[in-house]
Design a protein around this motif. Sequence first.
Motif, short mmCIF file in Angstrom:
data_model
loop_
_atom_site.label_atom_id
_atom_site.label_comp_id
_atom_site.label_asym_id
_atom_site.label_seq_id
_atom_site.Cartn_x
_atom_site.Cartn_y
_atom_site.Cartn_z
N UNK A 124 1.63 -16.32 -9.25
CA UNK A 124 1.42 -16.56 -10.68
C UNK A 124 2.57 -15.93 -11.45
N UNK A 125 3.02 -16.60 -12.49
CA UNK A 125 4.22 -16.18 -13.22
C UNK A 125 4.20 -14.72 -13.66
N UNK A 126 3.11 -14.19 -14.23
CA UNK A 126 3.14 -12.79 -14.68
C UNK A 126 3.30 -11.78 -13.55
N UNK A 127 3.04 -12.21 -12.32
CA UNK A 127 3.22 -11.33 -11.17
C UNK A 127 4.59 -11.54 -10.53
N UNK A 128 4.98 -12.79 -10.37
CA UNK A 128 6.21 -13.13 -9.64
C UNK A 128 7.47 -12.69 -10.36
N UNK A 129 7.64 -13.13 -11.61
CA UNK A 129 8.93 -12.92 -12.27
C UNK A 129 9.23 -11.46 -12.57
N UNK A 130 8.29 -10.65 -13.06
CA UNK A 130 8.60 -9.23 -13.24
C UNK A 130 8.98 -8.54 -11.93
N UNK A 131 8.36 -8.97 -10.82
CA UNK A 131 8.71 -8.38 -9.53
C UNK A 131 10.16 -8.70 -9.17
N UNK A 132 10.56 -9.96 -9.33
CA UNK A 132 11.92 -10.35 -8.98
C UNK A 132 12.95 -9.71 -9.90
N UNK B 17 0.81 -1.22 0.00
CA UNK B 17 0.00 0.00 0.00
C UNK B 17 0.84 1.26 0.00
N UNK B 18 2.16 1.10 -0.17
CA UNK B 18 3.06 2.25 -0.20
C UNK B 18 3.71 2.36 -1.57
N UNK B 19 3.51 3.44 -2.30
CA UNK B 19 4.09 3.58 -3.63
C UNK B 19 5.60 3.38 -3.66
N UNK B 20 6.28 3.74 -2.57
CA UNK B 20 7.73 3.58 -2.53
C UNK B 20 8.15 2.13 -2.69
N UNK B 21 7.28 1.18 -2.25
CA UNK B 21 7.61 -0.24 -2.37
C UNK B 21 7.58 -0.72 -3.82
N UNK B 22 7.02 0.12 -4.70
CA UNK B 22 6.93 -0.26 -6.11
C UNK B 22 8.10 0.23 -6.93
N UNK B 23 9.07 0.85 -6.28
CA UNK B 23 10.22 1.42 -6.98
C UNK B 23 10.88 0.38 -7.88
N UNK B 24 11.11 0.78 -9.14
CA UNK B 24 11.77 -0.10 -10.10
C UNK B 24 10.81 -0.90 -10.96
N UNK B 25 9.57 -1.05 -10.51
CA UNK B 25 8.62 -1.87 -11.26
C UNK B 25 8.11 -1.13 -12.49
N UNK B 26 8.05 -1.80 -13.62
CA UNK B 26 7.53 -1.17 -14.84
C UNK B 26 6.06 -0.80 -14.68
N UNK B 27 5.62 0.11 -15.53
CA UNK B 27 4.23 0.57 -15.46
C UNK B 27 3.25 -0.59 -15.62
N UNK B 28 3.52 -1.49 -16.57
CA UNK B 28 2.62 -2.60 -16.81
C UNK B 28 2.47 -3.50 -15.59
#
Length: 697
Positions: free
Chosen positions: A241-249, A207-218
């Motif tokens: 699920x793969x579309x969530x897990x791997x882009x995050x890592x 719930x904190x935008x800072x935790x999303x740092x580095x993640x692509x817009x998609x």
Amino acid sequence: MTPHPAFAALLALPVLADPAAAVNPFFSEWKTPFGVPPFAEIREEHFLPAFREGIAQHDREVAAIAGSAEPATFANTIEALDASGQFLERVGAVFYNLTGAETNPKLQAVNREVAPLMAAHRDDVQLNDRLWQRVKAVWDAREAGRLDREQARLLERTYKGFVRAGAALTPEQKVRMRALNAELSKLGVEFGDRLLKATKAFRMVLDTPADLAGLPEGTRLAAAAAAEKAGLKGKWLFTLDAPSLWPFLENAENRELRKRMLTAYLERCNQGGDTDTNTIVSRVAALRAEKAQLLGYRTWADYGLEENMARTPAGVYGLLEQVWKPALAVAKRERADLQALMAKDLPGEALQPWDWRYYATKVKLAKYDLDEEALKPYFPLDRVREGAFYVAGRLYGITFTEKKDVPVYHPEVRAFEVKEKDGRHLGLLYVDYHPRPGKRGGAWMSAYRSPWVKDGRKVDPVVVNVCNFTRPAGDRPALLTDDEVRTLFHEFGHALNGLFYAGRYRGTAGTPRDFVELPSQVMENWAMEPEVLKVYARHYHTGEVIPADLVARLRRAGTYGQGFATTEYMAAALLDMDWHTLADTKPRDTAAFEKASLAKWGLIPEIPVRYRSPYFNHIMGGYAAGYYSYIWSAVLDSDAFQAFKEKGDLFDPATAAAFRGKILSRGGTEDPAVLFRDFRGRDPKVDPLLTKRGLAF
């Protein structure tokens, strides 16, 4: 083919007069387009009565064959047996496809009840002594039978199938075999249920935008959409699920969150409670060892590999070691590069498994100026699918036309009629591309109806590709990663194999596990060829063709990361073999066994094995002692694709016709080694694979 008169009479018997038959779709003819299942009419409560009736019908058919007063012949025994069980097969095709792609608690409950019924039924057929004696009589007289090659192959596979099922065992041994099969069936269902529950249970809500740092817009948009769907509007939801897990890592700057995600993935089914599978894994390994020894084999691997191209555990280990050593050496060089880059961010910190993908993404950008996110806008799902269709059209002259009136099992599923170049109907292809709560992970192809020749007429196939690709997010369509693009082409290759099978019999359709991946993996080769990319890789918003310089960068980076990718896969293949070369049945501590196996092979700690034992779903199913098949088939596909390269034409008509005619359409009608030699003119070589992956020295 014409069945024996007694058998034909049984086929004409009416369905049992069950009150449920009037409303159960399985008890009537399907008057749907292409004869596909009427999914909207099928409910969970229809399956158990249909399975029971299917088993009863098959029992009567088998009894007629086994009890015939006429001498056993190929026609009245082998052909009749191959044609039996059609009602049961129809029920099972729908049920097992749905339990993989669209399950729910009611279907899972049915599966727990059906599994032991089906295990017992298979034993009733294959351990039927009167039936076995007739099969054996035809086998013993085979030299005088004047059978053609396909008939001889069906006889051989039928005979060996009975032997390998235990038909030649003593009565006491058959009792034990039934008990082993019943328990293995039950454990397999339980493993799958626990794995699905464990995978879908994990949720990381931010719930904190800072935790999303580095993640692509998609990735952010997809996480926001997932959160809103879960009633968490304004937050971001990440899953396994793969579309969530791997882009995050690959992209998240927050190291602790990367650790949390990867740890959750690696520790599935390994934390006690009702999703833990460690006891199941150990017990299955022991039961398989006992079953193999009951049949006269030293280990399950010796039993399982006998009909594969590899033949023996030594054959598998021999290939794996050829690839493992160079792959591990490359992985260690990759590790040094990642550690050096990480040292700039976190001096003194050691590279960990949750750091690998993150820094690999950075190295790829630094070394090759390749940003994976820059590729995705050129890979909208629909265009990638059309790209696969284009390749098939160029190679084999077939066409794909979407059919909106065909029943589907979920609104996201789409159906395409496949036609030959001359307009003849070839089959139907379903595609189902996105993750859902009731869908297991991974990607696969299966069939609702397989092709064969029934009463002199070809039965047209209905096949399905099921995947777990990135969903549309915001105003953006589903944009695929390059790995997802290859996966789509891969599963489409399996679909072509299912569509093209031209054998007369159901019993000669399947191929050995280490050959079945050739048709799928060879298709991946076309996916990233510049000539093909120009056709389908267009920007989702502007329609611009993927720039040539971006394609060049993609190709330059093509072998980067193959040390990691090959090593994590190979470690799983070696772990599978180690589990299934056990020659005793004593219980194993799963974690300790896995640790010892990976240590023996020298897997570096920064690379986790692709599948840990508690969630290694492949080897709980058909890939037991067979997960090596992907690398075995990779040798075949690299060499097969080289045949096109040698012609200087990716779509060389003669080579394409030979590949379809000598590989894709043949199924198991011939020994796969013979099929490959017939196509290539020689045995396969490992060199093209090592070169393609940048592992050759």
